[in-house]
Design a protein around this motif. Structure first.
Motif, PDB file in Angstrom:
ATOM      1  N   LEU A   1      19.132  44.809  56.084  1.00  0.00           N
ATOM      2  CA  LEU A   1      19.084  46.157  56.654  1.00  0.00           C
ATOM      3  C   LEU A   1      19.161  47.243  55.594  1.00  0.00           C
ATOM      4  O   LEU A   1      18.608  48.332  55.781  1.00  0.00           O
ATOM      5  CB  LEU A   1      20.197  46.325  57.687  1.00  0.00           C
ATOM      6  N   ASP A   2      19.833  46.958  54.483  1.00  0.00           N
ATOM      7  CA  ASP A   2      19.889  47.953  53.407  1.00  0.00           C
ATOM      8  C   ASP A   2      18.497  48.221  52.845  1.00  0.00           C
ATOM      9  O   ASP A   2      18.135  49.372  52.592  1.00  0.00           O
ATOM     10  CB  ASP A   2      20.826  47.488  52.292  1.00  0.00           C
ATOM     11  N   LEU A   3      17.725  47.162  52.670  1.00  0.00           N
ATOM     12  CA  LEU A   3      16.346  47.341  52.198  1.00  0.00           C
ATOM     13  C   LEU A   3      15.507  48.101  53.218  1.00  0.00           C
ATOM     14  O   LEU A   3      14.708  48.971  52.861  1.00  0.00           O
ATOM     15  CB  LEU A   3      15.687  45.992  51.909  1.00  0.00           C
ATOM     16  N   ARG A   4      15.684  47.763  54.495  1.00  0.00           N
ATOM     17  CA  ARG A   4      14.934  48.467  55.551  1.00  0.00           C
ATOM     18  C   ARG A   4      15.290  49.958  55.568  1.00  0.00           C
ATOM     19  O   ARG A   4      14.413  50.808  55.741  1.00  0.00           O
ATOM     20  CB  ARG A   4      15.204  47.850  56.911  1.00  0.00           C
ATOM     21  N   MET A   5      16.571  50.267  55.395  1.00  0.00           N
ATOM     22  CA  MET A   5      16.984  51.675  55.361  1.00  0.00           C
ATOM     23  C   MET A   5      16.363  52.381  54.159  1.00  0.00           C
ATOM     24  O   MET A   5      15.902  53.517  54.277  1.00  0.00           O
ATOM     25  CB  MET A   5      18.514  51.785  55.321  1.00  0.00           C
ATOM     26  N   LEU A   6      16.344  51.725  53.022  1.00  0.00           N
ATOM     27  CA  LEU A   6      15.739  52.305  51.822  1.00  0.00           C
ATOM     28  C   LEU A   6      14.248  52.544  52.036  1.00  0.00           C
ATOM     29  O   LEU A   6      13.719  53.605  51.683  1.00  0.00           O
ATOM     30  CB  LEU A   6      15.984  51.385  50.630  1.00  0.00           C
ATOM     31  N   LEU A   7      13.582  51.580  52.641  1.00  0.00           N
ATOM     32  CA  LEU A   7      12.154  51.735  52.939  1.00  0.00           C
ATOM     33  C   LEU A   7      11.931  52.879  53.924  1.00  0.00           C
ATOM     34  O   LEU A   7      11.037  53.708  53.744  1.00  0.00           O
ATOM     35  CB  LEU A   7      11.585  50.426  53.484  1.00  0.00           C
ATOM     36  N   ALA A   8      12.756  52.949  54.956  1.00  0.00           N
ATOM     37  CA  ALA A   8      12.636  54.029  55.945  1.00  0.00           C
ATOM     38  C   ALA A   8      12.826  55.392  55.281  1.00  0.00           C
ATOM     39  O   ALA A   8      12.068  56.336  55.557  1.00  0.00           O
ATOM     40  CB  ALA A   8      13.647  53.833  57.071  1.00  0.00           C
ATOM     41  N   ARG A   9      13.806  55.494  54.405  1.00  0.00           N
ATOM     42  CA  ARG A   9      14.034  56.766  53.709  1.00  0.00           C
ATOM     43  C   ARG A   9      12.850  57.121  52.812  1.00  0.00           C
ATOM     44  O   ARG A   9      12.472  58.291  52.734  1.00  0.00           O
ATOM     45  CB  ARG A   9      15.324  56.694  52.885  1.00  0.00           C
ATOM     46  N   SER A  10      12.297  56.124  52.154  1.00  0.00           N
ATOM     47  CA  SER A  10      11.141  56.423  51.298  1.00  0.00           C
ATOM     48  C   SER A  10       9.954  56.885  52.140  1.00  0.00           C
ATOM     49  O   SER A  10       9.229  57.798  51.740  1.00  0.00           O
ATOM     50  CB  SER A  10      10.773  55.227  50.426  1.00  0.00           C
ATOM     51  N   TYR A  11       9.767  56.277  53.303  1.00  0.00           N
ATOM     52  CA  TYR A  11       8.710  56.744  54.206  1.00  0.00           C
ATOM     53  C   TYR A  11       8.989  58.181  54.657  1.00  0.00           C
ATOM     54  O   TYR A  11       8.094  59.020  54.708  1.00  0.00           O
ATOM     55  CB  TYR A  11       8.598  55.844  55.434  1.00  0.00           C
TER      56      TYR A  11
END
Length: 95
Positions: free
Chosen positions: A12-22
Motif C-alpha cells: 500500500l505504501d507503493l500504491r500511495m506513492l504512485l497515487a501521489r505521483s499521479y
C-alpha cells in the motif's frame, strides 16, 4: 513506480506513492483508481481518504469528496486523542 506496484500489488505504501505521483502530474483518474485500490485493501487508511478527497475536489466533485474528507478528519482527530490520552486514562472533551 507502476512496475514496482505491478510487482508488489499488496504494498500500500507503493500504491500511495504512485497515487501521489499521479496527483502531482494531474493524472487524476489514475490517482483516483490507485486510491480506490488502497481503500479496498485498507478501508480505514486516513491518508488515502484525504488524498482521494483532494483528487475529487480537484475534479470539481466536491459532493463526492466530502465524505472522504470527513473520514480523514475523524480518523486524524481520533489518532491525536489516542496519542494525548493513553489507554489507561480516558480522554476528556472540553466543550
Amino acid at each position: 513506480l507502476k512496475d514496482l506496484v505491478a510487482a508488489a500489488p499488496r504494498n500500500l505504501d507503493l500504491r500511495m506513492l504512485l497515487a501521489r505521483s499521479y496527483y502531482y502530474t494531474a493524472q487524476l483518474s489514475l490517482a483516483e483508481a490507485e486510491l480506490h485500490q488502497v481503500l479496498r485493501a485498507e478501508p480505514a487508511h486516513p491518508s488515502a481518504h484525504l488524498a482521494l478527497a483532494r483528487v475529487l475536489e480537484r475534479q470539481h466533485r466536491c459532493s463526492e469528496a466530502a465524505p472522504h474528507m470527513r473520514v480523514a478528519d475523524t480518523m486524524t482527530a481520533r489518532d491525536l486523542l489516542a496519542l494525548r490520552h493513553p489507554r489507561n486514562s480516558s480522554p476528556r472533551l472540553v466543550g
